[in-house]
Design a protein around this motif. Structure first.
Motif, short mmCIF file in Angstrom:
data_model
loop_
_atom_site.label_atom_id
_atom_site.label_comp_id
_atom_site.label_asym_id
_atom_site.label_seq_id
_atom_site.Cartn_x
_atom_site.Cartn_y
_atom_site.Cartn_z
N SER A 280 33.31 40.17 37.52
CA SER A 280 33.91 41.46 37.16
C SER A 280 35.38 41.14 36.98
N GLU A 281 36.19 42.14 36.82
CA GLU A 281 37.62 41.86 36.63
C GLU A 281 38.27 41.39 37.93
N GLU A 282 37.58 41.58 39.06
CA GLU A 282 38.19 41.23 40.35
C GLU A 282 37.56 40.06 41.07
N TYR B 95 35.32 33.88 44.61
CA TYR B 95 36.77 34.02 44.82
C TYR B 95 37.19 35.40 44.40
N LYS B 96 38.07 36.00 45.18
CA LYS B 96 38.50 37.37 44.87
C LYS B 96 39.85 37.34 44.17
N ASP C 122 48.13 40.32 42.91
CA ASP C 122 49.13 39.31 43.24
C ASP C 122 48.57 38.00 43.76
N LYS C 123 47.26 37.91 44.03
CA LYS C 123 46.81 36.58 44.43
C LYS C 123 45.33 36.35 44.17
N LEU C 124 45.01 35.07 44.37
CA LEU C 124 43.64 34.61 44.23
C LEU C 124 43.25 34.06 45.58
N GLN D 231 31.87 42.55 48.78
CA GLN D 231 31.88 43.46 47.64
C GLN D 231 32.30 42.69 46.42
N ILE D 232 31.62 42.89 45.33
CA ILE D 232 31.98 42.18 44.11
C ILE D 232 32.97 43.03 43.35
#
Lengths: 156, 372
Positions: free
Chosen positions: B259-261, B275-276, B280-282, B371-372
Protein backbone atom coordinates in the motif's frame (compact mmCIF):
# COMPACT_ATOMS: atom_id res chain seq x y z
CA UNK A 1 54.95 -20.24 -40.17
CA UNK A 2 56.76 -17.43 -38.42
CA UNK A 3 58.46 -17.61 -35.07
CA UNK A 4 55.77 -15.40 -33.54
CA UNK A 5 53.44 -18.39 -33.41
CA UNK A 6 55.50 -19.99 -30.64
CA UNK A 7 55.35 -16.88 -28.48
CA UNK A 8 53.17 -17.02 -25.39
CA UNK A 9 53.48 -13.27 -24.76
CA UNK A 10 49.89 -12.57 -25.68
CA UNK A 11 48.72 -14.62 -22.72
CA UNK A 12 50.20 -12.07 -20.34
CA UNK A 13 48.15 -9.12 -21.67
CA UNK A 14 45.47 -7.87 -19.30
CA UNK A 15 42.76 -7.55 -21.95
CA UNK A 16 40.25 -6.04 -19.54
CA UNK A 17 42.48 -3.02 -19.06
CA UNK A 18 41.98 -2.13 -22.72
CA UNK A 19 38.21 -2.37 -22.56
CA UNK A 20 36.99 1.25 -22.73
CA UNK A 21 33.65 0.39 -21.21
CA UNK A 22 35.03 -1.44 -18.19
CA UNK A 23 33.54 -0.26 -14.91
CA UNK A 24 35.73 2.18 -13.01
CA UNK A 25 34.99 2.99 -9.40
CA UNK A 26 33.80 6.49 -8.77
CA UNK A 27 36.94 8.11 -7.36
CA UNK A 28 35.43 11.54 -6.78
CA UNK A 29 34.43 10.74 -3.20
CA UNK A 30 37.86 9.37 -2.28
CA UNK A 31 39.68 11.25 0.40
CA UNK A 32 42.78 12.51 -1.30
CA UNK A 33 46.03 12.73 0.62
CA UNK A 34 44.82 15.75 2.51
CA UNK A 35 46.93 16.91 5.36
CA UNK A 36 44.06 17.56 7.67
CA UNK A 37 42.75 14.03 7.43
CA UNK A 38 46.09 12.51 8.36
CA UNK A 39 46.40 15.08 11.14
CA UNK A 40 42.99 14.00 12.40
CA UNK A 41 44.13 10.38 12.49
CA UNK A 42 47.34 11.20 14.38
CA UNK A 43 45.46 13.36 16.86
CA UNK A 44 42.98 10.60 17.39
CA UNK A 45 45.78 8.12 18.03
CA UNK A 46 47.17 10.38 20.75
CA UNK A 47 43.78 11.00 22.34
CA UNK A 48 42.91 7.32 22.35
CA UNK A 49 46.23 6.51 24.03
CA UNK A 50 45.41 9.02 26.73
CA UNK A 51 41.95 7.58 27.30
CA UNK A 52 43.40 4.07 27.52
CA UNK A 53 45.94 5.21 30.09
CA UNK A 54 43.13 6.54 32.23
CA UNK A 55 41.27 3.26 31.53
CA UNK A 56 38.29 4.89 29.85
CA UNK A 57 38.10 1.98 27.44
CA UNK A 58 34.51 2.56 26.30
CA UNK A 59 35.20 6.18 25.29
CA UNK A 60 38.45 5.13 23.64
CA UNK A 61 36.54 2.63 21.50
CA UNK A 62 33.93 5.17 20.39
CA UNK A 63 36.62 7.68 19.51
CA UNK A 64 38.74 5.16 17.65
CA UNK A 65 35.77 4.07 15.51
CA UNK A 66 34.76 7.60 14.59
CA UNK A 67 35.30 8.85 11.00
CA UNK A 68 37.44 6.01 9.63
CA UNK A 69 39.69 7.07 6.73
CA UNK A 70 37.76 5.07 4.14
CA UNK A 71 39.19 5.34 0.67
CA UNK A 72 42.19 7.33 1.78
CA UNK A 73 44.92 7.07 -0.83
CA UNK A 74 47.72 7.20 1.72
CA UNK A 75 48.09 3.70 3.13
CA UNK A 76 50.08 4.88 6.15
CA UNK A 77 47.12 6.94 7.35
CA UNK A 78 44.85 3.93 7.17
CA UNK A 79 47.52 1.84 8.88
CA UNK A 80 47.83 4.28 11.73
CA UNK A 81 44.11 4.31 12.36
CA UNK A 82 44.09 0.53 12.18
CA UNK A 83 46.81 0.33 14.86
CA UNK A 84 44.79 2.73 17.03
CA UNK A 85 41.73 0.54 16.83
CA UNK A 86 43.75 -2.63 17.52
CA UNK A 87 45.34 -1.07 20.59
CA UNK A 88 41.87 -0.26 21.96
CA UNK A 89 40.56 -3.76 21.30
CA UNK A 90 43.58 -5.25 23.05
CA UNK A 91 43.00 -3.09 26.14
CA UNK A 92 39.57 -4.57 26.88
CA UNK A 93 38.98 -7.31 29.40
CA UNK A 94 37.00 -10.25 28.03
CA UNK A 95 34.11 -9.58 30.39
CA UNK A 96 33.80 -5.94 29.36
CA UNK A 97 33.49 -6.61 25.63
CA UNK A 98 29.76 -7.29 25.80
CA UNK A 99 28.81 -4.01 27.43
CA UNK A 100 31.20 -2.09 25.19
CA UNK A 101 29.55 -3.44 22.05
CA UNK A 102 26.06 -2.84 23.39
CA UNK A 103 26.86 0.82 23.85
CA UNK A 104 27.89 1.22 20.21
CA UNK A 105 25.49 2.54 17.60
CA UNK A 106 24.71 0.54 14.46
CA UNK A 107 27.10 2.44 12.13
CA UNK A 108 29.85 2.07 14.75
CA UNK A 109 29.28 -1.69 14.85
CA UNK A 110 29.67 -1.72 11.05
CA UNK A 111 33.01 0.13 11.32
CA UNK A 112 34.13 -2.25 14.07
CA UNK A 113 33.30 -5.21 11.80
CA UNK A 114 35.43 -3.69 9.03
CA UNK A 115 38.40 -3.40 11.37
CA UNK A 116 37.86 -6.93 12.70
CA UNK A 117 38.03 -8.35 9.20
CA UNK A 118 41.05 -6.22 8.43
CA UNK A 119 42.57 -7.67 11.59
CA UNK A 120 41.84 -11.22 10.45
CA UNK A 121 43.80 -10.62 7.28
CA UNK A 122 46.61 -8.39 8.60
CA UNK A 123 47.22 -9.82 12.05
CA UNK A 124 46.27 -13.51 12.00
CA UNK A 125 48.18 -14.05 15.23
CA UNK A 126 45.58 -11.99 17.09
CA UNK A 127 42.76 -14.01 15.55
CA UNK A 128 41.66 -15.60 18.83
CA UNK A 129 40.78 -12.34 20.57
CA UNK A 130 39.37 -10.86 17.36
CA UNK A 131 37.07 -13.85 16.98
CA UNK A 132 35.69 -13.18 20.42
CA UNK A 133 34.94 -9.60 19.42
CA UNK A 134 33.46 -10.88 16.15
CA UNK A 135 31.06 -13.23 17.90
CA UNK A 136 29.73 -10.45 20.09
CA UNK A 137 29.60 -7.92 17.27
CA UNK A 138 27.54 -10.34 15.14
CA UNK A 139 25.08 -10.72 18.00
CA UNK A 140 24.51 -6.98 17.84
CA UNK A 141 24.94 -6.21 14.14
CA UNK A 142 23.67 -9.44 12.65
CA UNK A 143 24.65 -10.94 9.32
CA UNK A 144 23.95 -7.61 7.64
CA UNK A 145 27.04 -6.05 9.24
CA UNK A 146 29.21 -8.85 7.80
CA UNK A 147 27.62 -8.39 4.35
CA UNK A 148 28.46 -4.70 4.48
CA UNK A 149 32.13 -5.55 5.11
CA UNK A 150 32.08 -7.87 2.09
CA UNK A 151 30.53 -5.34 -0.33
CA UNK A 152 32.72 -2.46 0.78
CA UNK A 153 35.02 -1.65 -2.14
CA UNK A 154 37.15 1.06 -0.62
CA UNK A 155 38.29 -0.63 2.58
CA UNK A 156 38.93 0.90 5.94
CA UNK B 1 -0.92 -20.48 6.30
CA UNK B 2 0.87 -19.69 3.06
CA UNK B 3 -0.06 -22.01 0.20
CA UNK B 4 3.11 -23.74 -0.93
CA UNK B 5 3.59 -25.63 -4.15
CA UNK B 6 6.85 -27.30 -5.12
CA UNK B 7 6.78 -26.70 -8.87
CA UNK B 8 10.25 -27.88 -9.84
CA UNK B 9 13.35 -29.33 -8.27
CA UNK B 10 15.45 -26.50 -9.62
CA UNK B 11 15.44 -22.75 -9.07
CA UNK B 12 12.57 -20.69 -10.46
CA UNK B 13 14.00 -17.55 -12.00
CA UNK B 14 10.70 -15.80 -12.53
CA UNK B 15 6.92 -16.20 -12.44
CA UNK B 16 3.84 -14.19 -13.41
CA UNK B 17 0.13 -14.79 -12.94
CA UNK B 18 -2.59 -13.97 -15.43
CA UNK B 19 -5.52 -11.70 -14.64
CA UNK B 20 -7.78 -14.23 -12.91
CA UNK B 21 -5.01 -16.30 -11.31
CA UNK B 22 -6.07 -19.41 -13.18
CA UNK B 23 -2.73 -19.65 -14.93
CA UNK B 24 0.86 -18.85 -14.10
CA UNK B 25 3.87 -18.66 -16.38
CA UNK B 26 7.06 -19.89 -14.75
CA UNK B 27 10.64 -20.04 -15.91
CA UNK B 28 13.09 -22.36 -14.27
CA UNK B 29 16.75 -22.79 -15.15
CA UNK B 30 16.05 -23.97 -18.69
CA UNK B 31 15.39 -22.40 -22.09
CA UNK B 32 11.75 -23.46 -21.82
CA UNK B 33 9.02 -21.49 -20.14
CA UNK B 34 6.06 -23.32 -18.67
CA UNK B 35 2.50 -22.07 -18.62
CA UNK B 36 0.68 -23.81 -15.80
CA UNK B 37 -3.05 -24.10 -15.27
CA UNK B 38 -4.72 -24.35 -11.92
CA UNK B 39 -6.31 -27.73 -11.50
CA UNK B 40 -9.39 -28.62 -9.43
CA UNK B 41 -7.18 -29.45 -6.44
CA UNK B 42 -5.75 -25.94 -6.45
CA UNK B 43 -2.34 -27.05 -7.70
CA UNK B 44 -0.82 -25.74 -10.89
CA UNK B 45 0.27 -28.19 -13.57
CA UNK B 46 1.95 -27.64 -16.91
CA UNK B 47 -0.46 -26.97 -19.76
CA UNK B 48 1.83 -25.38 -22.36
CA UNK B 49 5.56 -25.18 -22.83
CA UNK B 50 6.93 -22.16 -24.65
CA UNK B 51 9.99 -23.36 -26.52
CA UNK B 52 11.84 -20.77 -28.51
CA UNK B 53 14.79 -19.62 -26.49
CA UNK B 54 18.22 -21.15 -26.78
CA UNK B 55 19.54 -20.15 -23.38
CA UNK B 56 18.15 -20.05 -19.86
CA UNK B 57 15.08 -17.80 -19.53
CA UNK B 58 15.87 -15.10 -17.00
CA UNK B 59 12.59 -13.27 -16.65
CA UNK B 60 8.90 -13.46 -17.63
CA UNK B 61 5.95 -11.12 -17.37
CA UNK B 62 2.24 -11.50 -18.14
CA UNK B 63 0.20 -8.51 -19.26
CA UNK B 64 -3.16 -9.12 -17.56
CA UNK B 65 -5.50 -7.07 -19.79
CA UNK B 66 -4.03 -7.80 -23.22
CA UNK B 67 -3.15 -11.38 -22.20
CA UNK B 68 0.36 -11.39 -23.61
CA UNK B 69 3.43 -13.04 -22.16
CA UNK B 70 6.92 -11.68 -22.66
CA UNK B 71 10.01 -13.76 -21.93
CA UNK B 72 13.67 -12.80 -22.09
CA UNK B 73 16.68 -15.06 -21.90
CA UNK B 74 20.44 -15.36 -21.85
CA UNK B 75 20.45 -15.81 -25.64
CA UNK B 76 20.11 -11.99 -25.98
CA UNK B 77 16.53 -12.36 -27.24
CA UNK B 78 13.05 -11.66 -26.00
CA UNK B 79 9.76 -12.97 -27.37
CA UNK B 80 6.19 -11.77 -26.96
CA UNK B 81 3.72 -14.64 -26.90
CA UNK B 82 0.11 -14.24 -28.08
CA UNK B 83 -2.51 -16.81 -27.23
CA UNK B 84 -4.14 -18.51 -30.21
CA UNK B 85 -7.70 -19.40 -29.23
CA UNK B 86 -8.20 -21.92 -32.03
CA UNK B 87 -5.18 -24.08 -31.28
CA UNK B 88 -4.90 -23.31 -27.56
CA UNK B 89 -1.21 -22.55 -27.96
CA UNK B 90 1.01 -19.54 -27.60
CA UNK B 91 2.59 -18.04 -30.73
CA UNK B 92 5.88 -16.20 -30.35
CA UNK B 93 6.54 -12.81 -31.91
CA UNK B 94 10.11 -11.66 -32.39
CA UNK B 95 11.49 -8.71 -30.44
CA UNK B 96 14.49 -6.81 -31.85
CA UNK B 97 16.44 -6.05 -28.72
CA UNK B 98 19.79 -5.34 -30.40
CA UNK B 99 21.80 -6.25 -27.31
CA UNK B 100 25.08 -8.12 -27.25
CA UNK B 101 24.76 -9.59 -23.76
CA UNK B 102 22.12 -11.60 -21.91
CA UNK B 103 18.78 -10.03 -21.05
CA UNK B 104 18.19 -10.08 -17.30
CA UNK B 105 14.79 -8.59 -16.52
CA UNK B 106 11.55 -7.73 -18.35
CA UNK B 107 8.38 -5.87 -17.33
CA UNK B 108 5.25 -4.76 -19.17
CA UNK B 109 4.34 -1.12 -18.67
CA UNK B 110 1.11 -0.30 -16.77
CA UNK B 111 -0.81 0.26 -20.02
CA UNK B 112 0.75 -2.83 -21.61
CA UNK B 113 1.64 -1.10 -24.86
CA UNK B 114 5.38 -1.43 -24.27
CA UNK B 115 7.83 -3.30 -22.08
CA UNK B 116 11.30 -2.68 -20.72
CA UNK B 117 14.15 -5.19 -20.90
CA UNK B 118 17.24 -4.81 -18.75
CA UNK B 119 20.40 -6.57 -19.87
CA UNK B 120 24.04 -7.25 -19.19
CA UNK B 121 24.87 -5.01 -22.15
CA UNK B 122 24.56 -2.08 -19.70
CA UNK B 123 21.52 -0.73 -21.49
CA UNK B 124 17.78 -0.66 -21.09
CA UNK B 125 15.60 -1.49 -24.12
CA UNK B 126 12.12 -0.01 -24.23
CA UNK B 127 10.20 -2.09 -26.79
CA UNK B 128 7.04 -1.14 -28.65
CA UNK B 129 5.11 -2.81 -31.48
CA UNK B 130 5.81 -1.92 -35.08
CA UNK B 131 2.66 -2.94 -37.05
CA UNK B 132 4.31 -2.46 -40.49
CA UNK B 133 6.72 -5.31 -39.97
CA UNK B 134 4.77 -7.18 -37.29
CA UNK B 135 7.55 -7.21 -34.75
CA UNK B 136 8.60 -5.38 -31.63
CA UNK B 137 11.33 -2.76 -31.96
CA UNK B 138 13.35 -1.19 -29.21
CA UNK B 139 14.84 2.11 -28.26
CA UNK B 140 17.86 2.07 -25.99
CA UNK B 141 18.68 4.00 -22.86
CA UNK B 142 22.42 3.73 -22.41
CA UNK B 143 23.96 6.69 -20.63
CA UNK B 144 24.93 6.75 -17.79
CA UNK B 145 24.27 3.10 -16.90
CA UNK B 146 27.67 1.46 -16.40
CA UNK B 147 26.93 -2.10 -15.50
CA UNK B 148 24.36 -4.91 -15.76
CA UNK B 149 20.77 -3.92 -15.10
CA UNK B 150 19.21 -6.15 -12.45
CA UNK B 151 15.70 -4.76 -12.06
CA UNK B 152 13.24 -2.34 -13.56
CA UNK B 153 10.01 -0.72 -12.39
CA UNK B 154 7.47 1.29 -14.35
CA UNK B 155 5.85 4.39 -12.93
CA UNK B 156 2.00 4.30 -13.05
CA UNK B 157 2.06 7.12 -15.65
CA UNK B 158 3.51 4.70 -18.22
CA UNK B 159 6.39 6.91 -19.27
CA UNK B 160 8.81 6.96 -16.36
CA UNK B 161 11.00 4.06 -15.44
CA UNK B 162 13.27 3.21 -12.51
CA UNK B 163 16.32 1.05 -13.09
CA UNK B 164 18.50 -0.74 -10.54
CA UNK B 165 21.89 -1.94 -11.72
CA UNK B 166 25.19 -3.49 -10.70
CA UNK B 167 26.99 -0.13 -10.76
CA UNK B 168 25.48 0.41 -7.29
CA UNK B 169 22.99 3.04 -8.47
CA UNK B 170 19.25 3.32 -8.74
CA UNK B 171 18.13 5.68 -11.51
CA UNK B 172 14.88 7.14 -12.85
CA UNK B 173 14.60 7.82 -16.60
CA UNK B 174 12.01 9.33 -18.85
CA UNK B 175 10.67 6.75 -21.29
CA UNK B 176 8.21 8.88 -23.22
CA UNK B 177 8.09 7.64 -26.83
CA UNK B 178 7.25 9.95 -29.71
CA UNK B 179 6.52 6.87 -31.79
CA UNK B 180 3.68 5.93 -29.45
CA UNK B 181 2.30 9.48 -29.39
CA UNK B 182 3.02 9.91 -25.73
CA UNK B 183 1.90 13.14 -24.14
CA UNK B 184 3.74 13.16 -20.83
CA UNK B 185 2.73 15.49 -18.06
CA UNK B 186 5.19 17.14 -15.73
CA UNK B 187 5.27 15.59 -12.30
CA UNK B 188 7.39 15.58 -9.17
CA UNK B 189 9.81 13.19 -10.89
CA UNK B 190 9.89 15.20 -14.12
CA UNK B 191 9.56 18.91 -13.30
CA UNK B 192 10.04 19.90 -16.94
CA UNK B 193 9.22 17.85 -20.01
CA UNK B 194 12.19 15.68 -20.91
CA UNK B 195 12.77 13.60 -23.95
CA UNK B 196 13.27 9.86 -24.04
CA UNK B 197 16.27 8.63 -22.09
CA UNK B 198 16.79 11.70 -19.89
CA UNK B 199 18.16 10.88 -16.47
CA UNK B 200 15.73 12.36 -13.95
CA UNK B 201 17.25 11.11 -10.70
CA UNK B 202 20.18 9.02 -9.55
CA UNK B 203 20.68 7.45 -6.13
CA UNK B 204 23.84 5.82 -4.85
CA UNK B 205 23.71 2.75 -2.64
CA UNK B 206 27.30 2.87 -1.52
CA UNK B 207 28.65 -0.33 -3.05
CA UNK B 208 25.68 -2.66 -3.09
CA UNK B 209 24.15 -4.01 -6.30
CA UNK B 210 20.55 -2.88 -6.57
CA UNK B 211 18.57 -6.12 -6.65
CA UNK B 212 15.02 -4.83 -6.64
CA UNK B 213 13.25 -1.53 -7.28
CA UNK B 214 9.56 -0.61 -7.17
CA UNK B 215 7.45 2.52 -7.46
CA UNK B 216 4.68 2.98 -4.88
CA UNK B 217 1.07 2.65 -6.14
CA UNK B 218 0.77 6.41 -6.56
CA UNK B 219 4.22 6.72 -8.07
CA UNK B 220 5.42 9.38 -5.64
CA UNK B 221 7.68 7.10 -3.62
CA UNK B 222 10.41 4.81 -4.86
CA UNK B 223 11.83 1.92 -2.85
CA UNK B 224 14.83 -0.25 -3.65
CA UNK B 225 16.84 -3.00 -1.98
CA UNK B 226 20.56 -3.48 -2.38
CA UNK B 227 23.21 -6.06 -1.69
CA UNK B 228 24.59 -4.20 1.32
CA UNK B 229 21.53 -5.47 3.21
CA UNK B 230 19.80 -2.13 2.98
CA UNK B 231 16.24 -1.07 2.22
CA UNK B 232 16.01 2.43 0.73
CA UNK B 233 13.20 4.84 0.07
CA UNK B 234 12.93 8.25 -1.54
CA UNK B 235 10.04 10.65 -1.95
CA UNK B 236 9.95 12.48 -5.27
CA UNK B 237 9.03 15.73 -3.52
CA UNK B 238 12.37 15.68 -1.72
CA UNK B 239 14.92 13.88 -3.84
CA UNK B 240 17.85 14.83 -1.60
CA UNK B 241 16.65 12.81 1.34
CA UNK B 242 17.01 9.06 0.92
CA UNK B 243 15.73 7.03 3.87
CA UNK B 244 17.87 3.95 4.41
CA UNK B 245 17.59 1.08 6.84
CA UNK B 246 20.77 -0.94 7.17
CA UNK B 247 19.35 -4.25 8.22
CA UNK B 248 21.03 -6.97 10.20
CA UNK B 249 19.69 -9.65 7.88
CA UNK B 250 21.10 -11.09 4.68
CA UNK B 251 20.49 -8.94 1.56
CA UNK B 252 17.02 -8.74 0.04
CA UNK B 253 16.44 -9.48 -3.65
CA UNK B 254 12.98 -8.16 -4.40
CA UNK B 255 10.57 -5.52 -3.17
CA UNK B 256 6.81 -4.95 -3.49
CA UNK B 257 4.59 -2.13 -2.24
CA UNK B 258 1.54 -3.43 -0.39
CA UNK B 259 0.00 0.00 0.00
CA UNK B 260 1.29 3.54 0.16
CA UNK B 261 2.51 2.91 3.71
CA UNK B 262 4.07 -0.51 3.66
CA UNK B 263 6.49 -2.52 1.60
CA UNK B 264 7.32 -6.19 1.71
CA UNK B 265 10.85 -7.32 0.87
CA UNK B 266 12.25 -10.81 0.46
CA UNK B 267 15.62 -12.29 -0.37
CA UNK B 268 18.46 -14.36 0.97
CA UNK B 269 16.90 -14.75 4.40
CA UNK B 270 14.28 -16.95 2.68
CA UNK B 271 11.33 -15.11 4.14
CA UNK B 272 9.35 -11.93 3.40
CA UNK B 273 9.68 -9.00 5.79
CA UNK B 274 7.42 -6.02 6.16
CA UNK B 275 8.69 -2.45 6.37
CA UNK B 276 6.54 0.48 7.37
CA UNK B 277 6.70 3.82 5.60
CA UNK B 278 5.79 7.05 7.38
CA UNK B 279 6.29 10.54 5.97
CA UNK B 280 9.54 10.98 7.86
CA UNK B 281 11.00 7.52 8.09
CA UNK B 282 11.27 3.95 7.00
CA UNK B 283 11.36 1.27 9.66
CA UNK B 284 11.16 -2.46 10.08
CA UNK B 285 7.62 -3.71 10.63
CA UNK B 286 7.56 -7.47 11.09
CA UNK B 287 8.73 -10.77 9.70
CA UNK B 288 5.83 -12.14 7.68
CA UNK B 289 6.84 -15.78 7.77
CA UNK B 290 5.27 -16.83 11.02
CA UNK B 291 4.54 -20.40 11.76
CA UNK B 292 2.39 -21.71 14.53
CA UNK B 293 4.93 -22.58 17.21
CA UNK B 294 5.18 -26.25 18.01
CA UNK B 295 5.32 -26.96 21.70
CA UNK B 296 8.89 -28.03 22.09
CA UNK B 297 9.10 -29.55 25.55
CA UNK B 298 6.28 -32.04 25.39
CA UNK B 299 6.13 -34.32 28.35
CA UNK B 300 8.16 -37.28 27.27
CA UNK B 301 8.35 -40.29 29.48
CA UNK B 302 11.75 -41.60 30.46
CA UNK B 303 11.12 -44.71 28.34
CA UNK B 304 10.46 -42.54 25.27
CA UNK B 305 13.59 -40.54 25.83
CA UNK B 306 15.78 -43.60 25.95
CA UNK B 307 14.04 -45.05 22.93
CA UNK B 308 14.71 -41.87 21.01
CA UNK B 309 18.31 -41.81 22.21
CA UNK B 310 18.73 -45.34 21.00
CA UNK B 311 17.21 -44.74 17.57
CA UNK B 312 18.32 -41.20 16.77
CA UNK B 313 21.38 -40.73 18.94
CA UNK B 314 19.96 -37.66 20.66
CA UNK B 315 17.15 -37.06 23.09
CA UNK B 316 16.16 -33.55 22.03
CA UNK B 317 14.69 -32.64 18.67
CA UNK B 318 17.65 -31.30 16.70
CA UNK B 319 17.29 -28.08 14.75
CA UNK B 320 16.90 -29.76 11.41
CA UNK B 321 13.43 -28.49 10.61
CA UNK B 322 13.26 -25.41 8.42
CA UNK B 323 11.93 -22.31 10.08
CA UNK B 324 10.98 -20.61 6.86
CA UNK B 325 8.42 -21.57 4.22
CA UNK B 326 10.94 -21.17 1.44
CA UNK B 327 14.01 -23.36 1.56
CA UNK B 328 16.25 -21.03 -0.42
CA UNK B 329 16.58 -17.44 -1.57
CA UNK B 330 13.37 -15.75 -2.74
CA UNK B 331 13.99 -14.11 -6.10
CA UNK B 332 10.63 -12.75 -7.18
CA UNK B 333 7.61 -11.31 -5.43
CA UNK B 334 4.35 -10.46 -7.21
CA UNK B 335 1.12 -8.83 -6.18
CA UNK B 336 -1.77 -11.16 -6.95
CA UNK B 337 -4.91 -9.51 -5.69
CA UNK B 338 -5.71 -6.08 -4.37
CA UNK B 339 -8.67 -4.57 -2.53
CA UNK B 340 -9.12 -0.93 -1.53
CA UNK B 341 -5.73 -0.01 -3.02
CA UNK B 342 -4.01 -2.51 -0.77
CA UNK B 343 -2.49 -5.79 -1.77
CA UNK B 344 -4.31 -8.67 -0.12
CA UNK B 345 -2.39 -11.56 -1.62
CA UNK B 346 1.14 -11.80 -2.96
CA UNK B 347 3.21 -14.66 -4.32
CA UNK B 348 6.89 -15.45 -4.04
CA UNK B 349 9.11 -17.82 -5.97
CA UNK B 350 12.67 -18.74 -5.29
CA UNK B 351 15.73 -20.82 -5.84
CA UNK B 352 14.12 -23.76 -4.06
CA UNK B 353 11.64 -24.25 -6.93
CA UNK B 354 8.67 -23.36 -4.75
CA UNK B 355 5.81 -21.00 -5.50
CA UNK B 356 4.19 -19.69 -2.33
CA UNK B 357 1.01 -17.62 -2.13
CA UNK B 358 0.74 -15.44 0.98
CA UNK B 359 -2.54 -14.08 2.29
CA UNK B 360 -2.21 -10.91 4.27
CA UNK B 361 -5.38 -11.36 6.30
CA UNK B 362 -4.06 -14.65 7.66
CA UNK B 363 -0.67 -13.15 8.42
CA UNK B 364 -2.20 -10.14 10.16
CA UNK B 365 -4.19 -12.41 12.41
CA UNK B 366 -1.12 -14.42 13.36
CA UNK B 367 0.98 -11.37 14.22
CA UNK B 368 -0.66 -9.33 16.91
CA UNK B 369 -1.18 -5.67 16.17
CA UNK B 370 0.05 -5.79 12.59
CA UNK B 371 -1.57 -3.34 10.22
CA UNK B 372 -0.78 -2.98 6.56
Amino acid sequence: MSKAVDSRQFRTIDIDAYDEEAYQDDKSTDVTGSQEHSLQVSERAAQVKQLLNTSKCGDALTLALKDPPIGHLDASVKDQNYQTVMSVLKAFRTTDIDSAINSLSAPEVDVLMKYLYKGFSCSPDKAASLLLWHEKAVKKGGLGSIVRVMVDRKGV
Amino acid sequence: MPVVQQLFNEPISSHAFNADLSQVVVSNSSPNTHVMKKGPDGNYSVSNTLEQHLERVTSVDWAPTTNRIVTCAGDRNAYVWNYQEDTGSWKPCLVLLRINRAATFVRWSPQEDRFAVGSGARLLSICYFDPENNWWVSKHIKKPIRSTILCVSWHPSNHLIAVGSCDFKCRVFSAALKEMSDKPQTSTWMPKLSKFGTLLAEFDTNSGWVHGVHFSPSGTLLAWVAHDSSVNLVNSTNLEKVHTVHTSYLPYCCVLWLSEESIVVAGHSNSPDLYKVTPDKLEFGAKLDVKKQKSSNSNMSAMDRFKKLDVQGQAEEAATTLETTHANCITEIRSISTANNKVTKFSTSGKDGRLVVWELDNICSLIAGLQI
